[in-house]
Write an enzyme that holds these catalytic residues in place. Structure first.
Site, PDB file in Angstrom:
ATOM      1  N   GLU A 110       1.566   8.711   5.755  1.00 47.27           N
ATOM      2  CA  GLU A 110       2.631   8.420   6.689  1.00 47.27           C
ATOM      3  C   GLU A 110       3.001   9.752   7.216  1.00 47.27           C
ATOM      4  O   GLU A 110       4.083  10.039   8.244  1.00 47.27           O
ATOM      5  CB  GLU A 110       3.798   7.997   6.020  1.00 47.27           C
ATOM      6  CG  GLU A 110       3.816   6.393   5.914  1.00 47.27           C
ATOM      7  CD  GLU A 110       2.585   6.012   5.104  1.00 47.27           C
ATOM      8  OE1 GLU A 110       2.407   6.522   3.802  1.00 47.27           O
ATOM      9  OE2 GLU A 110       1.777   5.091   5.469  1.00 47.27           O
TER      10      GLU A 110
ATOM     11  N   ASN B  94      -4.421   4.717   4.539  1.00 45.56           N
ATOM     12  CA  ASN B  94      -4.590   4.325   6.007  1.00 45.56           C
ATOM     13  C   ASN B  94      -4.624   5.822   6.816  1.00 45.56           C
ATOM     14  O   ASN B  94      -4.493   6.773   6.405  1.00 45.56           O
ATOM     15  CB  ASN B  94      -3.407   3.931   6.523  1.00 45.56           C
ATOM     16  CG  ASN B  94      -1.974   4.745   6.209  1.00 45.56           C
ATOM     17  OD1 ASN B  94      -1.432   5.261   5.069  1.00 45.56           O
ATOM     18  ND2 ASN B  94      -1.724   5.543   7.126  1.00 45.56           N
TER      19      ASN B  94
ATOM     20  N   ASP C  94      -2.105  -0.556   8.781  1.00 47.72           N
ATOM     21  CA  ASP C  94      -1.567   0.046   7.436  1.00 47.72           C
ATOM     22  C   ASP C  94      -2.261  -0.496   6.341  1.00 47.72           C
ATOM     23  O   ASP C  94      -1.738  -0.653   5.254  1.00 47.72           O
ATOM     24  CB  ASP C  94      -0.085   0.216   7.442  1.00 47.72           C
ATOM     25  CG  ASP C  94       0.283   1.241   6.380  1.00 47.72           C
ATOM     26  OD1 ASP C  94      -0.340   2.046   5.782  1.00 47.72           O
ATOM     27  OD2 ASP C  94       1.178   0.802   5.561  1.00 47.72           O
TER      28      ASP C  94
END
Lengths: 172, 591
Positions: free
Chosen positions: B193, B276, B318
């Site tokens: 992230e 991801n 994701d």
């Protein structure tokens, strides 16, 4: 524990002097006022060599003695157009990645619940964003500059605190 | 890595003779009654040969001991039991407790409190979790949230060394449990992230020094790819780790490591999954984005990449592939195979040949709609065009599963060689997905998504199920009212154990799923049960309670410790805080 701020964008923060310069006009200098307004039984006055400080409304005062210093005032307080730019800045600077969409809370606290860990005064919210906070709030002072931070403060002030959160009740 | 009964009882005798000697287990091979590594064995089966607790008597399971960890974050991971000591690592601030299992009430032998940077609390994407420790060579080795690995003397609690492996300012945190192979500690960092440049490192067990470091994306030489050793089953060509990323997007492409690793000693391969690609707006990174959302097989000695297979090319949703890679020898279509089985966030369960990386079986284990199927010849998903995301697609509605995954990678499955079945938690959620162009600013999230969830088809939010990985078929399923977020344990007693998000700890018949016992453990379970034989010869089952992980953030109102942070309950788990709040607790059960 020592305070090692995470800096957004890894740019070093500008010195305090440079921070205060653009906002100098907005400072209400209370030092002089305080020195004569101190209670008689207050401890010895702060050394004049003490650096200029920003005061925090939320802090407890030892011996009830106010600390000489300045409070920061938001130059854009209540300006709806600035608040709208602040909303755009809130996503552009990835604040929502940590505080959730519209600041409703993720790893960072809810910014729209009307409650503040580090004080509710505009200057205190400014400090949180400009200098960061030790539990994972990056310092955005260098990435945004003082005016960018005030723009965000102005936006955060417009978030409506929901009425029904503090007390939960469930119906079957 | 399972040992015969005779060996284990020999070891037990030794332990009794040596009395209070904590080092009983260490130098000896791990006994069947111990739990010395996160997933029980190198194959990551979470299967124990202990059978004193079995499907006939598990209904009498009851708690015999509890201990508050004093920490509120999500208690993922699991305790270790080595010799007559139980080791427990907490979420940040990553306290390590050592309990003396020989004395009444299991008092502490020692407690280790490392200094951990609190800034990690903002950089860790999804709560302050830790997924556990590894025992090797007299040392307890684990990661601190702020990017450090520590080795602690298992007997005294003295810190032997502490090294920095990751950088908070780059968006890296360290939540995973290490894997120790011979004298190498294998570790990685989270940060999908934050647009990190994902990697895997091997540290020297004796001093923590980095022996090798290999990236999960980028140029071949940085990835540990050599023409003579790299044999990917489907993808050919040099520098796929840069060629499959338009606009040089690999430099901030994520592909973190924060799940579970396994190891095959015969093939000398370590298997791990990558997370991801960053950012969530897939249009900023045209191409397959190799090797994010993939399984990678490396030699632990020098880190050389031997093969890699990508579950979700050009991930739009994701769908991290950091969940466990369980190694089992199966018979698939009449042919014995050295298999690797993986339940992916994308909702498919994959059975691969772990020698070559070739795909054998891929079937949905929960309702999904982002793809129709996975083509066994090309290894690629057959996509549903209506569910592709990206800025130009606006707000794409009702994609299943949600970005929480068909199962959380934090919730590892178990495999029983007796039933030949795999056991896993699931989440049955769907999502809307609206992304924007994300800006990379170090130390801040590189995400840019608004993604509310809804209940998946069928109206239930999660389950615990048994899976036949040779055929890709569900055998039984226990539906749960909330997404299920615990790991699984299965034993030779044919009992399977799991916890629920609303705080029940359950045992069930591994063949039918019939629930044999349940007990409300005080907080939602996001940890993984283990079993061991205590110094008194009895079989015990231990598990953490301690609601958290993503749920601590999503459920909003499940937290009670901070009067300056109140949140509305979130759809569709609006009822969860009625059943649980946060708070870590270690539970031990016996029959």
């Amino acid at each position: 524990m020592d305070f090692r701020p995470v800096m957004a964008g890894l740019a070093p923060l500008r010195s305090r002097g440079r921070l205060l310069r653009p906002t100098a006009a907005l400072l209400i200098l209370t030092g002089a006022l305080l020195s004569c307004g101190q209670p008689h039984d207050a401890p010895a006055t702060v050394s004049p060599a003490a650096p200029p400080a920003v005061t925090y409304e939320s802090h407890l005062l030892a011996g009830e003695a106010p600390v000489p210093g300045a409070s920061l005032t938001n130059p854009h307080a209540g300006d709806a157009a600035v608040a709208r730019s602040g909303a755009a800045l809130f996503t552009a600077m990835n604040c929502d990645g940590c505080h959730g969409t519209d600041g409703t809370g993720w790893v960072g606290p809810n910014l729209g619940d009307g409650r503040w860990r580090y004080g509710r005064a505009d200057g205190e919210i400014f400090s949180s964003i400009y200098y960061g906070r030790p539990h994972g709030m990056p310092a955005f002072g260098a990435a945004l500059g003082a005016d960018g931070v005030w723009t965000l403060v102005t936006y955060l002030r417009t978030l409506p605190a929901p009425a029904d959160v503090p007390t939960e009740s469930w119906q079957d | 890595m399972r040992f015969r009964r005779a060996l284990a009882s020999m070891w037990l005798t030794a332990a009794v003779l040596c009395g209070n000697c904590v080092q009983a287990g260490p130098s000896a091979a791990p006994g069947e009654g111990e739990w010395t590594m996160p997933s029980k064995d190198f194959a990551a089966t979470r299967y124990s040969t202990l059978a004193d607790i079995n499907r006939q008597n598990a209904s009498s399971l009851h708690p015999v001991w509890t201990f508050s960890s004093g920490v509120l974050g999500g208690h993922e991971g699991q305790p270790l039991v080595v010799g007559d000591t139980m080791y427990v690592v907490t979420p940040w601030p990553n306290v390590l407790y050592a309990f003396d299992l020989t004395r009444e009430g299991y008092p502490l032998r020692w407690k280790y409190r490392p200094e951990v940077d609190a800034n990690a609390l903002g950089v860790a994407c999804c709560d302050s979790v830790n997924r556990g420790a590894f025992y090797a060579d007299g040392k307890i080795v684990y990661n601190l949230l702020d990017g450090h690995t520590v080795a602690v003397d298992a007997r005294t609690g003295r810190e032997l060394w502490k090294v920095q492996i990751a950088t908070l300012g780059n968006g890296e945190t360290t939540t995973m449990a290490p894997l120790v192979v011979r004298d190498r500690i294998i570790v990685g960092a989270a940060g999908g992230e934050f647009g990190i440049y994902g990697w895997l490192k091997a540290l020297d067990l004796s001093n923590g020094h980095t022996v090798w470091s290999a990236s999960n994306l980028g140029p071949d030489e940085e990835m540990g790819i050599r023409a003579d050793t790299f044999r990917p089953p489907y993808d050919q060509g040099a520098n796929l780790g840069t060629q499959s990323w338009g606009n040089d997007s690999w430099r901030t492409g994520g592909a973190p490591v924060w799940g579970w690793m396994s190891y095959d000693p015969d093939l000398d391969l370590v298997y791990y999954g990558t997370g991801n690609p960053s950012p969530y707006n897939a249009e900023q990174r045209p191409g397959d984005n190799k090797w994010s959302t993939s399984v990678l097989a490396r030699h632990p000695g020098d880190g050389a990449l031997v093969w890699a297979y990508q579950f979700t090319p050009h991930d739009n949703w994701d769908y991290d592939a950091t969940g466990a890679m369980v190694l089992a020898d199966l018979v698939v279509a009449g042919r014995p195979v050295k298999a690797l089985v993986h339940f992916d966030k994308n909702g498919f369960a994959y059975t691969l040949d772990r020698v070559t990386g070739r795909l054998l079986v891929a079937q949905p284990f929960i309702p999904l709609n982002w793809a129709q199927s996975v083509d066994l010849n090309s290894g690629r998903p057959v996509l549903n065009p209506a569910k592709q995301t990206g800025v130009s697609n606006g707000n794409v509605k009702n994609i299943c599963p949600s970005l929480e995954g068909g199962v959380s990678p934090a919730s590892p499955p178990a495999y029983s060689p007796r039933t030949h079945l795999f056991y896993t938690s699931t989440s049955n959620l769907c999502m809307d997905y609206a992304v924007r162009h994300a800006r990379h600013l170090k130390g801040t999230p590189f995400v840019g998504v608004v993604s509310p969830y809804s209940a998946g088809p069928g109206g239930y939010l999660g389950s615990f199920l048994a899976w036949d990985a040779a055929t890709g078929r569900k055998v039984w399923e226990n539906r749960e009212p909330f997404p299920n977020w615990s790991g699984a344990l299965v034993t030779a007693g044919d009992v399977v154990f799991y916890g629920t998000l609303d705080g029940w700890f359950k045992s069930a018949d591994a063949r039918s799923g019939r629930v044999l016992s349940k007990f409300k453990v005080g907080s939602g379970v996001v940890g993984n049960p283990i079993t061991y034989r205590g110094p008194d010869g009895r079989q015990y089952v231990a598990v953490y309670a301690g609601f958290g992980g993503d749920w601590a953030l999503i459920a909003g109102d499940a937290r009670s410790d901070d009067p300056t942070d109140v949140r509305a309950p979130a759809e569709p788990t609006t009822q969860i805080a009625r059943h649980t709040s946060m708070g870590g607790m270690v539970w031990i059960f016996a029959r």
